[in-house]
Design a protein around this motif. Structure first.
Motif, PDB file in Angstrom:
ATOM      1  N   PHE A   1      -7.380  -1.636   2.172  1.00  0.00           N
ATOM      2  CA  PHE A   1      -5.933  -1.432   2.016  1.00  0.00           C
ATOM      3  C   PHE A   1      -5.314  -2.616   1.288  1.00  0.00           C
ATOM      4  CE2 PHE A   1      -4.498   2.102   4.833  1.00  0.00           C
ATOM      5  CZ  PHE A   1      -5.748   2.510   5.273  1.00  0.00           C
ATOM      6  N   PRO A   2      -4.610  -2.399   0.171  1.00  0.00           N
ATOM      7  CA  PRO A   2      -3.836  -3.499  -0.412  1.00  0.00           C
ATOM      8  C   PRO A   2      -2.817  -3.998   0.618  1.00  0.00           C
ATOM      9  CG  PRO A   2      -3.933  -1.621  -1.907  1.00  0.00           C
ATOM     10  CD  PRO A   2      -4.471  -1.151  -0.593  1.00  0.00           C
ATOM     11  N   ALA A   3      -2.596  -5.295   0.640  1.00  0.00           N
ATOM     12  CA  ALA A   3      -1.722  -5.882   1.662  1.00  0.00           C
ATOM     13  C   ALA A   3      -0.311  -5.297   1.613  1.00  0.00           C
ATOM     14  CB  ALA A   3      -1.686  -7.404   1.483  1.00  0.00           C
ATOM     15  N   ASN A   4       0.085  -4.738   0.457  1.00  0.00           N
ATOM     16  CA  ASN A   4       1.454  -4.208   0.326  1.00  0.00           C
ATOM     17  C   ASN A   4       1.508  -2.674   0.364  1.00  0.00           C
ATOM     18  OD1 ASN A   4       0.077  -3.982  -2.087  1.00  0.00           O
ATOM     19  ND2 ASN A   4       1.887  -4.291  -3.372  1.00  0.00           N
ATOM     20  N   LYS A   5       0.425  -2.027   0.786  1.00  0.00           N
ATOM     21  CA  LYS A   5       0.390  -0.561   0.760  1.00  0.00           C
ATOM     22  C   LYS A   5      -0.075   0.004   2.108  1.00  0.00           C
ATOM     23  CE  LYS A   5       1.232  -0.273  -3.743  1.00  0.00           C
ATOM     24  NZ  LYS A   5       2.574   0.120  -4.200  1.00  0.00           N
ATOM     25  N   ASP A   6       0.305   1.263   2.365  1.00  0.00           N
ATOM     26  CA  ASP A   6      -0.097   1.929   3.604  1.00  0.00           C
ATOM     27  C   ASP A   6      -1.200   2.957   3.385  1.00  0.00           C
ATOM     28  OD1 ASP A   6       1.541   0.694   5.569  1.00  0.00           O
ATOM     29  OD2 ASP A   6       3.272   1.712   4.691  1.00  0.00           O
ATOM     30  N   ALA A   7      -1.837   2.913   2.223  1.00  0.00           N
ATOM     31  CA  ALA A   7      -2.935   3.835   1.947  1.00  0.00           C
ATOM     32  C   ALA A   7      -4.064   3.035   1.301  1.00  0.00           C
ATOM     33  CB  ALA A   7      -2.475   4.961   1.022  1.00  0.00           C
ATOM     34  N   PRO A   8      -5.301   3.460   1.470  1.00  0.00           N
ATOM     35  CA  PRO A   8      -6.440   2.689   0.940  1.00  0.00           C
ATOM     36  C   PRO A   8      -6.571   2.820  -0.573  1.00  0.00           C
ATOM     37  CG  PRO A   8      -7.234   4.696   1.985  1.00  0.00           C
ATOM     38  CD  PRO A   8      -5.752   4.652   2.231  1.00  0.00           C
ATOM     39  N   ILE A   9      -6.907   1.720  -1.220  1.00  0.00           N
ATOM     40  CA  ILE A   9      -7.139   1.745  -2.665  1.00  0.00           C
ATOM     41  C   ILE A   9      -8.609   1.964  -2.973  1.00  0.00           C
ATOM     42  CG2 ILE A   9      -7.476  -0.762  -2.877  1.00  0.00           C
ATOM     43  CD1 ILE A   9      -5.857  -0.497  -5.541  1.00  0.00           C
ATOM     44  N   ALA A  10      -9.475   1.787  -1.974  1.00  0.00           N
ATOM     45  CA  ALA A  10     -10.916   1.950  -2.190  1.00  0.00           C
ATOM     46  C   ALA A  10     -11.604   2.169  -0.854  1.00  0.00           C
ATOM     47  CB  ALA A  10     -11.496   0.717  -2.880  1.00  0.00           C
ATOM     48  N   ALA A  11     -12.799   2.736  -0.912  1.00  0.00           N
ATOM     49  CA  ALA A  11     -13.556   2.983   0.317  1.00  0.00           C
ATOM     50  C   ALA A  11     -15.036   3.092   0.003  1.00  0.00           C
ATOM     51  CB  ALA A  11     -13.077   4.266   0.993  1.00  0.00           C
ATOM     52  N   ASP A  12     -15.855   2.623   0.943  1.00  0.00           N
ATOM     53  CA  ASP A  12     -17.303   2.861   0.909  1.00  0.00           C
ATOM     54  C   ASP A  12     -17.661   3.642   2.155  1.00  0.00           C
ATOM     55  OD1 ASP A  12     -18.384   1.530  -1.442  1.00  0.00           O
ATOM     56  OD2 ASP A  12     -17.576  -0.288  -0.521  1.00  0.00           O
ATOM     57  N   ILE A  13     -18.362   4.755   1.977  1.00  0.00           N
ATOM     58  CA  ILE A  13     -18.617   5.651   3.099  1.00  0.00           C
ATOM     59  C   ILE A  13     -20.101   5.954   3.184  1.00  0.00           C
ATOM     60  CG2 ILE A  13     -18.000   7.867   4.143  1.00  0.00           C
ATOM     61  CD1 ILE A  13     -15.779   7.387   1.530  1.00  0.00           C
TER      62      ILE A  13
ATOM     63  N   TRP B   1       4.570   9.047  -3.839  1.00  0.00           N
ATOM     64  CA  TRP B   1       3.956   9.687  -2.662  1.00  0.00           C
ATOM     65  C   TRP B   1       2.495   9.294  -2.488  1.00  0.00           C
ATOM     66  CZ3 TRP B   1      -0.292  12.817  -3.280  1.00  0.00           C
ATOM     67  CH2 TRP B   1      -0.520  13.350  -4.551  1.00  0.00           C
ATOM     68  N   ILE B   2       1.848   8.897  -3.574  1.00  0.00           N
ATOM     69  CA  ILE B   2       0.417   8.605  -3.479  1.00  0.00           C
ATOM     70  C   ILE B   2       0.156   7.372  -2.605  1.00  0.00           C
ATOM     71  CG2 ILE B   2       0.125   7.109  -5.514  1.00  0.00           C
ATOM     72  CD1 ILE B   2      -2.143  10.089  -4.845  1.00  0.00           C
ATOM     73  N   TRP B   3       1.168   6.519  -2.436  1.00  0.00           N
ATOM     74  CA  TRP B   3       1.002   5.328  -1.593  1.00  0.00           C
ATOM     75  C   TRP B   3       1.620   5.478  -0.211  1.00  0.00           C
ATOM     76  CZ3 TRP B   3      -2.815   2.535  -2.651  1.00  0.00           C
ATOM     77  CH2 TRP B   3      -3.159   2.171  -3.957  1.00  0.00           C
ATOM     78  N   GLU B   4       2.151   6.645   0.095  1.00  0.00           N
ATOM     79  CA  GLU B   4       2.620   6.855   1.468  1.00  0.00           C
ATOM     80  C   GLU B   4       1.423   6.816   2.411  1.00  0.00           C
ATOM     81  OE1 GLU B   4       4.806  10.508   1.419  1.00  0.00           O
ATOM     82  OE2 GLU B   4       6.407   9.664   0.200  1.00  0.00           O
ATOM     83  N   PRO B   5       1.667   6.532   3.715  1.00  0.00           N
ATOM     84  CA  PRO B   5       0.531   6.503   4.639  1.00  0.00           C
ATOM     85  C   PRO B   5      -0.266   7.794   4.490  1.00  0.00           C
ATOM     86  CG  PRO B   5       2.530   5.808   5.763  1.00  0.00           C
ATOM     87  CD  PRO B   5       2.939   6.287   4.395  1.00  0.00           C
ATOM     88  N   GLY B   6      -1.559   7.653   4.264  1.00  0.00           N
ATOM     89  CA  GLY B   6      -2.394   8.838   4.060  1.00  0.00           C
ATOM     90  C   GLY B   6      -3.523   8.538   3.106  1.00  0.00           C
ATOM     91  N   LEU B   7      -3.837   9.490   2.243  1.00  0.00           N
ATOM     92  CA  LEU B   7      -5.106   9.514   1.523  1.00  0.00           C
ATOM     93  C   LEU B   7      -5.395   8.334   0.613  1.00  0.00           C
ATOM     94  CD1 LEU B   7      -5.535  13.249   0.555  1.00  0.00           C
ATOM     95  CD2 LEU B   7      -5.987  12.079   2.696  1.00  0.00           C
ATOM     96  N   GLY B   8      -4.435   7.894  -0.210  1.00  0.00           N
ATOM     97  CA  GLY B   8      -4.746   6.856  -1.190  1.00  0.00           C
ATOM     98  C   GLY B   8      -5.915   7.289  -2.063  1.00  0.00           C
TER      99      GLY B   8
END
Lengths: 308, 308
Positions: free
Chosen positions: A193-205, A157-164
Motif C-alpha cells: 500500500f502506498p503510504a498515501n493510499k487506501d488501496a494496494p499498488i502491487a501484490a505478490d500472491i 475511484w481506483i484509489w478508494e479502499p478496495g481493489l487497487g
C-alpha cells in the motif's frame, strides 16, 4: 430482424473505449440511451436515472453497467425493477455480498444477469483451455503489470479502499479460473500500500491449483515502459505461454495462430446468446480470490504514490 | 436404534469444551474416534489421519471438523474421499475459495456437508427471527467484545494473517444474516492491527440492511472485565435487544422467556436432521461479509499486543 434496444449506464473511459464501439458494430443491439451525468454517446439519448429512461423509452430491454463498482447495488436494483436484463462490466461490485445480491435479484425478477470478465473473451483463452484439458498442471506464473497512469487516468475511484492493483489482476484471475481444470486456493499474499493510499499498488500472491501445483502471481500498477500481462503454465505435456492479456499464445516457444476479434464484440455476442436462452452467467470466483488475498494478505507500506 | 458412529478431527479447546459434551449427551451419535496429534477424548480411539481411521473403523459414517481453519481443504477432501459426511466448526476455512470447494466436493461425493455457525443455535435466535418478521428495520447496533486471553489462550493460529477479532465477530454476522429479513452490505470498515500482529484486534464496521437501514458493528478482542455480545435492533414495531451472544432477549426492555439448551446440542440435532434428509447446509454469507470488511476496510496500526 430488428435489433434489441439497449442502454449504457456510466459513460466513462471503458464505455467510450470498448462498449460504444462494440455496440456500434453489433447487429444484435442498438444503443439508444445512456444513464449518465455526462454527455451521452452520439445517437443515444441521455437520462439521469433508469426509471426516467424507462418512462421515456419503454422498449429498452437491457442495460449494460459501466459505472465504477461502488454504488451499483441501487442502480442494478432499479434495472431489475424496470424489468431490464443486465450486463455488468468488471469488477462486478465493491463487495462480494453486493455481487451475490445481483444474482438473487435477477432470479427474483426473472431477468438475465451477465457478470462479464472481458479478459475471458481474449483470443487465446478458449484455445488455452482446450490445450490444457487432460494435462497435469505443474506450475503457473502470472505477471500482470501495467501503468495506472495510462489505464485509469484521473480516475479517483481506483484509489478508494478496495481493489487497487487487483482491478487489473482480477483479469488474470478471471482467465485462470476459466482455463485451469481444478480449483484455485490462495495460500499467502503480500499487498503493498502506498503510504498515501487506501488501496494496494502491487501484490505478490501464492496460490495452489488443485491443492498441489504452485501458482505465483505478481500484480503491479506502477509499471513504466512495456506493459506485461502474461501467464506461463508448465504441464506434463509441454509449456503454455499466454501474453498480451491472453490475446496471444505459444506452446513450447512456438506461436499458435489464433482467430478472434475484439473482446467486447464477443462479450455482447455472449450476452445475446444468454438473452436468447433466458439464462444468467454470474461467476464470482475471480472476485472471491481477490477477497481471499485481502483476507490473508500481509500489508506492507511503501512510498507514497503521486499519480495525476 | 443404534447410534451413528462419528469421529472428531482436531482435539483442541472447542472440541473439549463443546463438541465432546454434546456428543456424550447425544442419542443420535456415538463418538468412537478422533483424528488428532493429541490425546483422544475418553472412550474414543486416536488416529493420525482420516484414511488410517477409516481403515481401522470402516463403520464410522461422519466426521466433525474442529481443527484451526488453515489446512482444512486436504482434511475435508480426504473425508469425502472416504465417503464420510462432514460437519464443520466455524470459521469454515481460511479462505472463501476453499470453503466454496467444500460444497462442490460434497456434491460430487454425494455426501452431506454442514457448515455450522454455533451462535445461530443460541436460544434467542429463532424467537428473534420470528419477532422481526414483517417489521421494518430502522437501525441495528452490534457490540461483540471479548478477551482473547480467555477464549483463545495460547492459540497461535488466531494471530496468523486472517480473521483476528472477526473470529468472534463472524458469530454476530452469522446471527444477523439469519434473523434479518433483507441482505447486508458492507459500506465501510476500520480494522485495527497491533503493530506486532498480522490480524486485526478490533474493527468498526458500517453496513446497510436492505440498501437502507444503518447497521453498525464494533468488534474487539481486548475486552477486559465483562464480555459483551449484544445486538440491538430498532424497528417500526419496537426495540429488540439480544444479549449474551443471542442467548437472552428483550423487547422494549421486557425480558422474553426462552427455551433452549446448549448451542452444540442443537447443532448435532441439526446435523442429524440433515443426514436423515441427505441434505447439505453450507451458508457462507457470514464469511463473505468478513471478507468484504477486509476488502474495503481501512487499516490502522495500533499498539503491539502481548497476549500470552
Amino acid at each position: 430482424m430488428s435489433r434489441m434496444k439497449i442502454a449504457l449506464a456510466g459513460i466513462g473511459k471503458i464505455a467510450r473505449d470498448a462498449h460504444v464501439p462494440a455496440l456500434m458494430a453489433s447487429d444484435a443491439f442498438e444503443l439508444v440511451a445512456a444513464v449518465t451525468r455526462h454527455e451521452p454517446p452520439e445517437g443515444a439519448r441521455g437520462f439521469r436515472s433508469i426509471s426516467e429512461m424507462k418512462a421515456a423509452l419503454p422498449d429498452v430491454a437491457a442495460v449494460s453497467i459501466c459505472t465504477p463498482p461502488r454504488g451499483r447495488l441501487q442502480l442494478i436494483a432499479e434495472a431489475f425493477d424496470a424489468g431490464l436484463d443486465v450486463m455488468i462490466e468488471k469488477p462486478p461490485a465493491a463487495t462480494l455480498s453486493e455481487a451475490r445480491q445481483f444474482a438473487d435479484m435477477a432470479a427474483r425478477a426473472g431477468c438475465v444477469l451477465f457478470v462479464t470478465w472481458h479478459s475471458r473473451a481474449a483470443a487465446a483463452v478458449e484455445p488455452a483451455k482446450e490445450w490444457l484439458r487432460g494435462k497435469e498442471i505443474k506450475r503457473v506464473e502470472v505477471s500482470w503489470k501495467e501503468d495506472i497512469r495510462i489505464w485509469h487516468p484521473g480516475q479517483s475511484w481506483i484509489w478508494e479502499p478496495g481493489l487497487g492493483a487487483f482491478d487489473a489482476g482480477i483479469n488474470a484471475f478471471s482467465v485462470l479460473t476459466h482455463i485451469l481444470p481444478g480449483a484455485l486456493t490462495v495460500e499467502d499474499a503480500e499487498l503493498r500500500f502506498p503510504a498515501n493510499k487506501d488501496a494496494p499498488i502491487a501484490a505478490d500472491i501464492r496460490l495452489a491449483h488443485a491443492h498441489a501445483a504452485p501458482v505465483l502471481a505478481a500484480f503491479d500498477f506502477d509499471q513504466r515502459g512495456p506493459q506485461t500481462w502474461t501467464i506461463d503454465i508448465e504441464t506434463d505435456g509441454g509449456r503454455l505461454a499466454l501474453s498480451d492479456g491472453a490475446s496471444a499464445m505459444s506452446v513450447d516457444g512456438e506461436p499458435v495462430r489464433l482467430d478472434g476479434g475484439p473482446e467486447y464484440h464477443l462479450l455482447y455476442r455472449q450476452f445475446q446468446a444468454l438473452l436468447e436462452d433466458r439464462r444468467s452467467d454470474a461467476d464470482l470466483r475471480p472476485f472471491e480470490l481477490v477477497a481471499d488475498c485481502f483476507l490473508l494478505g500481509r500489508r506492507k507500506l511503501v512510498a507514497p504514490f503521486e499519480d495525476f
